[in-house]
Design an enzyme around this catalytic site. Structure first.
Site, PDB file in Angstrom:
ATOM      1  N   HIS A 134       0.947 -11.812   1.524  1.00  0.00           N
ATOM      2  CA  HIS A 134      -0.122 -11.109   0.780  1.00  0.00           C
ATOM      3  C   HIS A 134      -0.686 -11.977  -0.349  1.00  0.00           C
ATOM      4  O   HIS A 134      -1.889 -12.024  -0.594  1.00  0.00           O
ATOM      5  CB  HIS A 134       0.466  -9.813   0.213  1.00  0.00           C
ATOM      6  CG  HIS A 134      -0.514  -8.711   0.044  1.00  0.00           C
ATOM      7  ND1 HIS A 134      -0.185  -7.394   0.173  1.00  0.00           N
ATOM      8  CD2 HIS A 134      -1.833  -8.717  -0.260  1.00  0.00           C
ATOM      9  CE1 HIS A 134      -1.257  -6.645  -0.050  1.00  0.00           C
ATOM     10  NE2 HIS A 134      -2.267  -7.425  -0.309  1.00  0.00           N
ATOM     11  N   TYR A 148       0.807  -1.221   0.000  1.00  0.00           N
ATOM     12  CA  TYR A 148       0.000   0.000   0.000  1.00  0.00           C
ATOM     13  C   TYR A 148       0.846   1.279   0.000  1.00  0.00           C
ATOM     14  O   TYR A 148       0.284   2.380  -0.063  1.00  0.00           O
ATOM     15  CB  TYR A 148      -1.011   0.006   1.163  1.00  0.00           C
ATOM     16  CG  TYR A 148      -1.883  -1.242   1.229  1.00  0.00           C
ATOM     17  CD1 TYR A 148      -2.071  -2.047   0.103  1.00  0.00           C
ATOM     18  CD2 TYR A 148      -2.498  -1.634   2.410  1.00  0.00           C
ATOM     19  CE1 TYR A 148      -2.845  -3.194   0.163  1.00  0.00           C
ATOM     20  CE2 TYR A 148      -3.281  -2.792   2.471  1.00  0.00           C
ATOM     21  CZ  TYR A 148      -3.436  -3.569   1.343  1.00  0.00           C
ATOM     22  OH  TYR A 148      -4.198  -4.705   1.415  1.00  0.00           O
ATOM     23  N   SER A 191     -12.415  -6.061   1.409  1.00  0.00           N
ATOM     24  CA  SER A 191     -13.390  -5.431   0.504  1.00  0.00           C
ATOM     25  C   SER A 191     -14.822  -5.883   0.831  1.00  0.00           C
ATOM     26  O   SER A 191     -15.575  -6.310  -0.058  1.00  0.00           O
ATOM     27  CB  SER A 191     -13.047  -5.712  -0.962  1.00  0.00           C
ATOM     28  OG  SER A 191     -11.776  -5.196  -1.295  1.00  0.00           O
ATOM     29  N   PRO A 192     -15.226  -5.792   2.091  1.00  0.00           N
ATOM     30  CA  PRO A 192     -16.567  -6.258   2.476  1.00  0.00           C
ATOM     31  C   PRO A 192     -17.684  -5.411   1.877  1.00  0.00           C
ATOM     32  O   PRO A 192     -18.833  -5.844   1.850  1.00  0.00           O
ATOM     33  CB  PRO A 192     -16.550  -6.142   4.006  1.00  0.00           C
ATOM     34  CG  PRO A 192     -15.553  -5.061   4.285  1.00  0.00           C
ATOM     35  CD  PRO A 192     -14.484  -5.218   3.246  1.00  0.00           C
ATOM     36  N   LEU A 193     -17.321  -4.208   1.408  1.00  0.00           N
ATOM     37  CA  LEU A 193     -18.321  -3.351   0.759  1.00  0.00           C
ATOM     38  C   LEU A 193     -18.163  -3.399  -0.754  1.00  0.00           C
ATOM     39  O   LEU A 193     -18.550  -2.456  -1.463  1.00  0.00           O
ATOM     40  CB  LEU A 193     -18.184  -1.912   1.281  1.00  0.00           C
ATOM     41  CG  LEU A 193     -18.396  -1.760   2.796  1.00  0.00           C
ATOM     42  CD1 LEU A 193     -18.117  -0.330   3.241  1.00  0.00           C
ATOM     43  CD2 LEU A 193     -19.819  -2.170   3.186  1.00  0.00           C
ATOM     44  N   GLY A 194     -17.567  -4.490  -1.260  1.00  0.00           N
ATOM     45  CA  GLY A 194     -17.418  -4.626  -2.708  1.00  0.00           C
ATOM     46  C   GLY A 194     -16.683  -3.446  -3.324  1.00  0.00           C
ATOM     47  O   GLY A 194     -17.052  -2.960  -4.387  1.00  0.00           O
ATOM     48  N   ARG A 195     -15.637  -2.982  -2.621  1.00  0.00           N
ATOM     49  CA  ARG A 195     -14.815  -1.835  -3.052  1.00  0.00           C
ATOM     50  C   ARG A 195     -15.656  -0.567  -3.195  1.00  0.00           C
ATOM     51  O   ARG A 195     -15.357   0.302  -3.991  1.00  0.00           O
ATOM     52  CB  ARG A 195     -14.040  -2.151  -4.342  1.00  0.00           C
ATOM     53  CG  ARG A 195     -13.063  -3.321  -4.173  1.00  0.00           C
ATOM     54  CD  ARG A 195     -12.094  -3.457  -5.314  1.00  0.00           C
ATOM     55  NE  ARG A 195     -11.227  -4.621  -5.183  1.00  0.00           N
ATOM     56  CZ  ARG A 195     -10.014  -4.612  -4.633  1.00  0.00           C
ATOM     57  NH1 ARG A 195      -9.526  -3.509  -4.141  1.00  0.00           N
ATOM     58  NH2 ARG A 195      -9.294  -5.723  -4.565  1.00  0.00           N
ATOM     59  N   GLY A 196     -16.745  -0.522  -2.451  1.00  0.00           N
ATOM     60  CA  GLY A 196     -17.577   0.684  -2.430  1.00  0.00           C
ATOM     61  C   GLY A 196     -18.849   0.566  -3.252  1.00  0.00           C
ATOM     62  O   GLY A 196     -19.670   1.475  -3.265  1.00  0.00           O
ATOM     63  N   PHE A 197     -19.035  -0.599  -3.930  1.00  0.00           N
ATOM     64  CA  PHE A 197     -20.273  -0.767  -4.716  1.00  0.00           C
ATOM     65  C   PHE A 197     -21.457  -1.000  -3.786  1.00  0.00           C
ATOM     66  O   PHE A 197     -22.579  -0.560  -4.056  1.00  0.00           O
ATOM     67  CB  PHE A 197     -20.121  -1.936  -5.701  1.00  0.00           C
ATOM     68  CG  PHE A 197     -20.940  -1.778  -6.963  1.00  0.00           C
ATOM     69  CD1 PHE A 197     -22.295  -1.493  -6.914  1.00  0.00           C
ATOM     70  CD2 PHE A 197     -20.352  -1.905  -8.213  1.00  0.00           C
ATOM     71  CE1 PHE A 197     -23.048  -1.340  -8.082  1.00  0.00           C
ATOM     72  CE2 PHE A 197     -21.099  -1.743  -9.379  1.00  0.00           C
ATOM     73  CZ  PHE A 197     -22.451  -1.463  -9.302  1.00  0.00           C
TER      74      PHE A 197
HETATM   75  N1  LIG Z   1      -5.449  -9.006   1.118  1.00  0.00           N
HETATM   76  C1  LIG Z   1      -5.731  -8.363   0.017  1.00  0.00           C
HETATM   77  O1  LIG Z   1      -5.351  -8.760  -1.089  1.00  0.00           O
HETATM   78  C2  LIG Z   1      -6.550  -7.102   0.091  1.00  0.00           C
HETATM   79  C3  LIG Z   1      -7.146  -6.566  -1.059  1.00  0.00           C
HETATM   80  C4  LIG Z   1      -7.923  -5.398  -0.930  1.00  0.00           C
HETATM   81  C5  LIG Z   1      -8.085  -4.810   0.318  1.00  0.00           C
HETATM   82  N2  LIG Z   1      -7.470  -5.351   1.413  1.00  0.00           N
HETATM   83  C6  LIG Z   1      -7.597  -4.747   2.752  1.00  0.00           C
HETATM   84  O2  LIG Z   1      -8.970  -4.648   3.071  1.00  0.00           O
HETATM   85  C7  LIG Z   1      -9.299  -3.318   3.426  1.00  0.00           C
HETATM   86  C8  LIG Z   1     -10.696  -3.020   2.975  1.00  0.00           C
HETATM   87  O3  LIG Z   1     -10.804  -3.225   1.573  1.00  0.00           O
HETATM   88  P1  LIG Z   1     -11.476  -2.116   0.670  1.00  0.00           P
HETATM   89  O4  LIG Z   1     -10.981  -0.779   1.049  1.00  0.00           O
HETATM   90  O5  LIG Z   1     -11.355  -2.586  -0.735  1.00  0.00           O
HETATM   91  O6  LIG Z   1     -12.966  -2.302   1.222  1.00  0.00           O
HETATM   92  P2  LIG Z   1     -14.402  -1.833   1.059  1.00  0.00           P
HETATM   93  O7  LIG Z   1     -14.749  -1.416   2.429  1.00  0.00           O
HETATM   94  O8  LIG Z   1     -15.170  -2.909   0.381  1.00  0.00           O
HETATM   95  O9  LIG Z   1     -14.418  -0.577   0.053  1.00  0.00           O
HETATM   96  C9  LIG Z   1     -13.835   0.625   0.341  1.00  0.00           C
HETATM   97  C10 LIG Z   1     -14.509   1.683  -0.514  1.00  0.00           C
HETATM   98  O10 LIG Z   1     -15.836   1.867  -0.030  1.00  0.00           O
HETATM   99  C11 LIG Z   1     -16.066   3.241   0.253  1.00  0.00           C
HETATM  100  N3  LIG Z   1     -16.926   3.307   1.455  1.00  0.00           N
HETATM  101  C12 LIG Z   1     -16.669   2.798   2.673  1.00  0.00           C
HETATM  102  N4  LIG Z   1     -17.702   3.011   3.495  1.00  0.00           N
HETATM  103  C13 LIG Z   1     -18.637   3.684   2.801  1.00  0.00           C
HETATM  104  C14 LIG Z   1     -19.928   4.188   3.085  1.00  0.00           C
HETATM  105  N5  LIG Z   1     -20.469   4.033   4.282  1.00  0.00           N
HETATM  106  N6  LIG Z   1     -20.609   4.835   2.102  1.00  0.00           N
HETATM  107  C15 LIG Z   1     -20.061   4.983   0.884  1.00  0.00           C
HETATM  108  N7  LIG Z   1     -18.852   4.530   0.531  1.00  0.00           N
HETATM  109  C16 LIG Z   1     -18.136   3.886   1.483  1.00  0.00           C
HETATM  110  C17 LIG Z   1     -14.717   3.834   0.478  1.00  0.00           C
HETATM  111  O11 LIG Z   1     -14.717   5.186   0.115  1.00  0.00           O
HETATM  112  P3  LIG Z   1     -14.117   6.340   1.075  1.00  0.00           P
HETATM  113  O12 LIG Z   1     -12.749   5.912   1.464  1.00  0.00           O
HETATM  114  O13 LIG Z   1     -14.123   7.540   0.194  1.00  0.00           O
HETATM  115  O14 LIG Z   1     -15.050   6.404   2.228  1.00  0.00           O
HETATM  116  C18 LIG Z   1     -13.822   3.017  -0.441  1.00  0.00           C
HETATM  117  O15 LIG Z   1     -13.806   3.590  -1.713  1.00  0.00           O
HETATM  118  C19 LIG Z   1      -8.226  -2.448   2.740  1.00  0.00           C
HETATM  119  O16 LIG Z   1      -8.076  -1.223   3.385  1.00  0.00           O
HETATM  120  C20 LIG Z   1      -7.023  -3.352   2.832  1.00  0.00           C
HETATM  121  O17 LIG Z   1      -6.404  -3.159   4.094  1.00  0.00           O
HETATM  122  C21 LIG Z   1      -6.737  -6.496   1.304  1.00  0.00           C
END
Ligand SMILES: NC(=O)c1ccc[n+]([C@@H]2O[C@H](COP(=O)([O-])OP(=O)(O)OC[C@H]3O[C@@H](n4cnc5c(N)ncnc54)[C@H](OP(=O)(O)O)[C@@H]3O)[C@@H](O)[C@H]2O)c1
Length: 309
Positions: free
Chosen positions: A107, A36, A186-192
């Site tokens: 990773h 990151y 990515s529990p929020l589907g990367r924000g979807f």
């Molecule tokens: N092991 C792996 O290969 C791997 C891969 C991906 C991620 N990860 C880890 O998992 C963590 C979470 O993954 P992720 O960031 O992809 O997860 P995510 O929570 O599915 O998606 C994050 C996105 O959702 C948006 N979001 C969050 N809460 C929201 C809400 N209440 N309303 C509207 N939009 C919202 C965020 O925007 P804003 O930031 O603008 O709020 C961001 O763009 C990462 O930080 C990382 O540490 C690990």
């Protein structure tokens, strides 16, 4: 992750305030990785700075596994050689301003290095007091078992959400059999799976959702229609879509600890609300009717899709 890469530009001041607010709200598990910062340490430095006042009260997870100094076309991006792991760990400790890493993840599985060598290196780092627990990310059940036999694995981190349910077939049964915790990323589907999703072209140039398949063409239209139904379902329970998506994951078992990402305190506060919601059996069943097989479109392009062996 999103504070330093993947989802457009960040604001370090708000990111630090968000991490500190998370701790105030009871969150004690913070996830970062060498990746990151793309080798600069940026995300680990940010986290280390933010948690300085309460570092001993929280769990810091970081990850090794990429050959960041030598990335280039035609080369494997992976590197889990023992000598590389040791260098990455020393860097992480320095960037995070800490003497120990709570959870050290591989990773991505590196097919060029026997997993026993990787697990043995992590075991040595645990013996030296630099690491407390071993984690793996996107590993298949067989690799997980081999690693676990050398050094017990505490957690497996892999994508899991209403959109991505493949882990339910073999991975979740395996971790449960082995007594390993599961961390859905990515529990929020990367924000979807929120109320703010928008078409790919509207994200910043550096935002990976511009090319994520789930945001393209017909996939986007179908996924959006499903999220609109989820929105109505959530509203009927007094929840937001994000809270419904996190609540659904939390309902899958006490061994499941989802890590959402956000750069802002307001969304953090919204998402934390999921921890105190309890979804009814009817709602959980309705969610599955809306998205019986997860999202339309793959979570990674074919070249990046992890193979679970
Ligand atoms: N092991 C792996 O290969 C791997 C891969 C991906 C991620 N990860 C880890 O998992 C963590 C979470 O993954 P992720 O960031 O992809 O997860 P995510 O929570 O599915 O998606 C994050 C996105 O959702 C948006 N979001 C969050 N809460 C929201 C809400 N209440 N309303 C509207 N939009 C919202 C965020 O925007 P804003 O930031 O603008 O709020 C961001 O763009 C990462 O930080 C990382 O540490 C690990």
């Amino acid at each position: 992750m999103g504070m330093s890469m993947a989802y457009g530009s960040g604001n370090d001041e708000e990111s630090i305030a968000t991490i500190r607010r998370a701790y105030e709200l009871g969150i004690t598990h913070f996830d970062t990785a060498e990746l990151y910062g793309m080798g600069t340490g940026a995300n680990e430095i940010l986290l280390g700075q933010a948690v300085k006042g309460f570092r001993d009260k929280i769990v810091i997870a970081t990850k090794f596994g990429f050959d960041l100094p030598n990335m280039g076309p035609g080369k494997s991006p992976l590197d889990s050689r023992p000598e590389r792991i040791r260098v990455v760990v020393e860097n992480s400790l320095r960037y995070l301003q800490t003497d120990y890493i709570d959870v050290l993840y591989q990773h991505r599985v590196d097919p060029a290095v026997p997993i026993e060598d990787v697990a043995g290196t992590v075991k040595d780092l645990i013996g030296a007091g630099k690491v407390r627990f071993s984690g793996m990310s996107e590993a298949g059940a067989s690799t997980l078992r081999r690693a676990h036999a050398v050094q017990p694995v505490s957690v497996l981190q892999t994508e899991y959400s209403l959109f991505e349910r493949d882990v339910e077939r073999e991975i979740l049964p395996a971790v449960r059999e082995l007594g390993i915790g599961f961390v859905p990323y990515s529990p929020l589907g990367r924000g979807f799976l929120t109320s703010t999703v928008k078409p790919a072209a509207e994200y910043e140039e550096s935002d990976m959702r511009r090319w994520d398949e789930r945001w393209q063409g017909e996939n986007y239209t179908k996924n959006l229609a499903a999220v609109e139904q989820l929105h109505q379902l959530a509203a009927s329970e007094g929840l937001t879509v994000a809270q419904l998506a996190l609540g659904w994951l939390l309902a899958q078992g006490d061994d499941i600890v989802p890590i959402f990402g956000t750069k802002t305190r307001s969304r953090l506060e919204e998402n934390v609300g999921a921890a105190t919601t309890s979804l009814s059996a009817v709602t959980l069943a309705r969610v599955k009717e809306i998205l019986p097989n997860g999202s339309f479109g793959a979570r990674y392009p074919a070249d990046f899709m992890p193979t679970w062996t």
